[in-house]
Write a protein that holds these residues in place. Structure first.
Motif, PDB file in Angstrom:
ATOM      1  N   ILE A  71      22.023 -31.240  58.997  1.00  0.00           N
ATOM      2  CA  ILE A  71      21.128 -31.484  57.862  1.00  0.00           C
ATOM      3  C   ILE A  71      19.728 -30.950  58.144  1.00  0.00           C
ATOM      4  O   ILE A  71      19.040 -30.460  57.237  1.00  0.00           O
ATOM      5  N   TYR A  72      19.291 -31.014  59.395  1.00  0.00           N
ATOM      6  CA  TYR A  72      17.975 -30.472  59.756  1.00  0.00           C
ATOM      7  C   TYR A  72      17.938 -28.969  59.467  1.00  0.00           C
ATOM      8  O   TYR A  72      16.998 -28.459  58.840  1.00  0.00           O
ATOM      9  N   VAL A  73      18.963 -28.244  59.914  1.00  0.00           N
ATOM     10  CA  VAL A  73      19.014 -26.806  59.665  1.00  0.00           C
ATOM     11  C   VAL A  73      19.045 -26.527  58.161  1.00  0.00           C
ATOM     12  O   VAL A  73      18.338 -25.640  57.658  1.00  0.00           O
ATOM     13  N   ALA A  74      19.842 -27.293  57.422  1.00  0.00           N
ATOM     14  CA  ALA A  74      19.933 -27.088  55.981  1.00  0.00           C
ATOM     15  C   ALA A  74      18.588 -27.333  55.297  1.00  0.00           C
ATOM     16  O   ALA A  74      18.182 -26.584  54.396  1.00  0.00           O
ATOM     17  N   ALA A  75      17.884 -28.377  55.722  1.00  0.00           N
ATOM     18  CA  ALA A  75      16.576 -28.683  55.128  1.00  0.00           C
ATOM     19  C   ALA A  75      15.570 -27.582  55.416  1.00  0.00           C
ATOM     20  O   ALA A  75      14.767 -27.197  54.547  1.00  0.00           O
ATOM     21  N   ALA A  80      12.535 -22.861  53.407  1.00  0.00           N
ATOM     22  CA  ALA A  80      12.164 -21.450  53.508  1.00  0.00           C
ATOM     23  C   ALA A  80      12.344 -20.744  52.168  1.00  0.00           C
ATOM     24  O   ALA A  80      11.466 -19.985  51.715  1.00  0.00           O
ATOM     25  N   VAL A  81      13.470 -21.000  51.519  1.00  0.00           N
ATOM     26  CA  VAL A  81      13.733 -20.397  50.209  1.00  0.00           C
ATOM     27  C   VAL A  81      12.707 -20.870  49.180  1.00  0.00           C
ATOM     28  O   VAL A  81      12.195 -20.077  48.371  1.00  0.00           O
ATOM     29  N   LEU A 101      11.630 -29.999  45.468  1.00  0.00           N
ATOM     30  CA  LEU A 101      12.572 -29.578  46.502  1.00  0.00           C
ATOM     31  C   LEU A 101      11.899 -29.519  47.870  1.00  0.00           C
ATOM     32  O   LEU A 101      12.483 -29.910  48.889  1.00  0.00           O
ATOM     33  N   ILE A 102      10.646 -29.036  47.902  1.00  0.00           N
ATOM     34  CA  ILE A 102       9.917 -28.977  49.168  1.00  0.00           C
ATOM     35  C   ILE A 102       9.687 -30.383  49.717  1.00  0.00           C
ATOM     36  O   ILE A 102       9.838 -30.632  50.919  1.00  0.00           O
ATOM     37  N   GLY A 166       4.818 -15.718  55.697  1.00  0.00           N
ATOM     38  CA  GLY A 166       4.823 -16.172  57.078  1.00  0.00           C
ATOM     39  C   GLY A 166       5.266 -17.619  57.199  1.00  0.00           C
ATOM     40  O   GLY A 166       5.994 -17.986  58.137  1.00  0.00           O
ATOM     41  N   ASN A 167       4.855 -18.452  56.260  1.00  0.00           N
ATOM     42  CA  ASN A 167       5.275 -19.851  56.282  1.00  0.00           C
ATOM     43  C   ASN A 167       6.780 -19.959  56.055  1.00  0.00           C
ATOM     44  O   ASN A 167       7.469 -20.719  56.754  1.00  0.00           O
ATOM     45  N   ALA A 168       7.290 -19.199  55.081  1.00  0.00           N
ATOM     46  CA  ALA A 168       8.739 -19.199  54.848  1.00  0.00           C
ATOM     47  C   ALA A 168       9.479 -18.731  56.105  1.00  0.00           C
ATOM     48  O   ALA A 168      10.507 -19.305  56.486  1.00  0.00           O
ATOM     49  N   ALA A 169       8.936 -17.717  56.762  1.00  0.00           N
ATOM     50  CA  ALA A 169       9.571 -17.213  57.987  1.00  0.00           C
ATOM     51  C   ALA A 169       9.550 -18.264  59.092  1.00  0.00           C
ATOM     52  O   ALA A 169      10.484 -18.349  59.895  1.00  0.00           O
ATOM     53  N   SER A 170       8.477 -19.079  59.139  1.00  0.00           N
ATOM     54  CA  SER A 170       8.412 -20.107  60.174  1.00  0.00           C
ATOM     55  C   SER A 170       9.533 -21.126  60.017  1.00  0.00           C
ATOM     56  O   SER A 170      10.058 -21.647  61.010  1.00  0.00           O
TER      57      SER A 170
END
Length: 401
Positions: A71-75, A80-81, A101-102, A166-170
């Motif tokens: 769930i952590y990876v999914a969140a 990011a999206v 959603l964020i 950059g934030n999405a990439a993080s």
């Protein structure tokens, strides 16, 4: 720290660096380059805060049942999206949907992070590991905030979009890092028991509300109340706020682990939380003493109050970690972490108007009123923890017996 803890620290540093840079530039990005009005931004953020508050604990339940790593990876991926999507958002409703959603993604990630620490770290080391995480979190945000100053100085659409991307990439990088963690076993819940056990745990929910208000007040005290106070009730330069914030930032990065020493259980947290609340109350008194004083004395008192405030904050945050880990059964760590975040979200709604009404509306007596609130926290928080410990039932978890 074990391998899981080290990966979590690095993922947190990357993620909070990107988020710190975004938060520094988001107001201008959304209003000047995305095209939203200030009112539309406020509506979207308020909607996100409300939805995040309602769904935090249910998402914590999902974390417990499907596993914190997954769930952590999914969140992180969903976040990011969403951040990337802000570059193409149109209108208040589109922004509100993404903001919701964020907010849910953020609450879910925090619950999963806490549950991963609980699953990967022995009980005696959880609070200390959480202290390392909080230090890393603060360091990442501080560094990201500094980096965000560059696009602010350039004030160009391209610069703001670089921060957004950059934030999405993080979030993507953090998701890849968390994906390298060994998946912990899911602890099965008792058959026939309630699903939302955290919400039924009255002592814990009482503590979460008290903790949420206290945390919101001490977080906003320096960043919101102090600058308004200095302008209205003193002749000292507002730049003193920067000094106070610098004291807080450096202290939270360097001293959080030190503050966690000797605190491992909910019982350990009782005197630590009491001490922290009383120390913050003392900081409130010191801030109140600056009214109509000479500028040099105001400066000395503000720096001293910031140091005292820092110590109280460190002890309170340490106590909170110990209580959440200690009162949650192993099969419900995610939802207890999320329920505690719900208390923080409620506190974030209540604290700003309360601070302004007390400090700005009443002057020095308002600081004394704020000190009394923290004195009440010093009594109520430990009382709720003691009651929670007395009511622990063996069938919930061996850790709660």
């Amino acid at each position: 720290m074990n391998r899981t803890s080290r990966i979590l620290m690095f993922a947190t540093l990357v993620n909070t660096f990107g988020n710190g840079a975004y938060l520094t530039t988001s107001a201008l990005l959304l209003t000047r380059y995305v095209g939203l009005t200030v009112g539309q931004v406020a509506v979207g953020l308020s909607a996100g805060a409300l939805v995040g508050m309602v769904l935090s604990t249910p998402m914590g339940y999902v974390v417990d049942r499907l596993g914190p790593k997954r769930i952590y990876v999914a969140a992180l991926l969903a976040s990011a999206v969403c951040y990337a999507g802000l570059a193409r958002v149109e209108g208040v409703w589109g922004f509100a949907a993404i903001a919701c959603l964020i907010a849910v993604g953020d609450a879910t990630a925090k619950a999963a992070n806490g549950a991963l620490i609980a699953a990967a770290v022995p009980p005696a080391e959880r609070v200390r590991t959480r202290a390392y995480w909080r230090s890393t979190n603060n360091a990442g945000i501080a560094l990201g905030t500094l980096a965000g100053g560059i696009p602010l100085a350039l004030d160009s659409r391209a610069g703001y979009l670089v921060v957004l991307v950059g934030n999405a990439a993080s979030f993507l990088i953090a998701a890849v890092l968390v994906g390298r963690i060994e998946r912990p076993a899911v602890v099965p819940a008792p058959v026939g028991g309630p699903r939302m056990v955290a919400l039924r745990d009255r002592p814990f929910m009482g503590f979460a509300l008290v903790d949420g208000l206290a945390a919101a007040l001490y977080n906003e005290m320096v960043s919101l109340a102090l600058p308004l106070w200095l302008v209205r009730y003193t002749h000292a330069p507002v730049a003193l706020v920067s000094a106070a914030l610098l004291v807080n930032t450096i202290g939270c990065v360097t001293l959080q682990v030190w503050a966690s020493r000797g605190t491992a259980t909910a019982a350990d947290a009782i005197p630590v939380g009491r001490r922290g609340a009383l120390v913050v109350a003392g900081a409130c008194v010191l801030f109140g003493l600056t009214e109509h004083r000479a500028s040099w004395l105001v400066g000395a008192l503000v720096v001293l109050a910031a140091l005292v405030h820092l110590l109280g904050e460190l002890w309170l945050s340490t106590a909170t970690s110990a209580v959440v880990f200690g009162l949650a059964p192993d099969w419900a760590q995610g939802q207890y972490q999320a329920a505690q975040q719900t208390g923080r979200q409620i506190g974030n709604l209540a604290a700003p108007p309360l601070l302004i009404a007390l400090v700005i509306g009443l002057g020095a007596p308002g600081w004394l009123g704020l000190a009394l609130i923290f004195a009440a926290v010093a009594w109520a928080g430990p009382a709720l923890v003691r009651r929670g410990l007395r009511l622990r039932r063996p069938e919930l978890s061996d850790a709660l017996a």
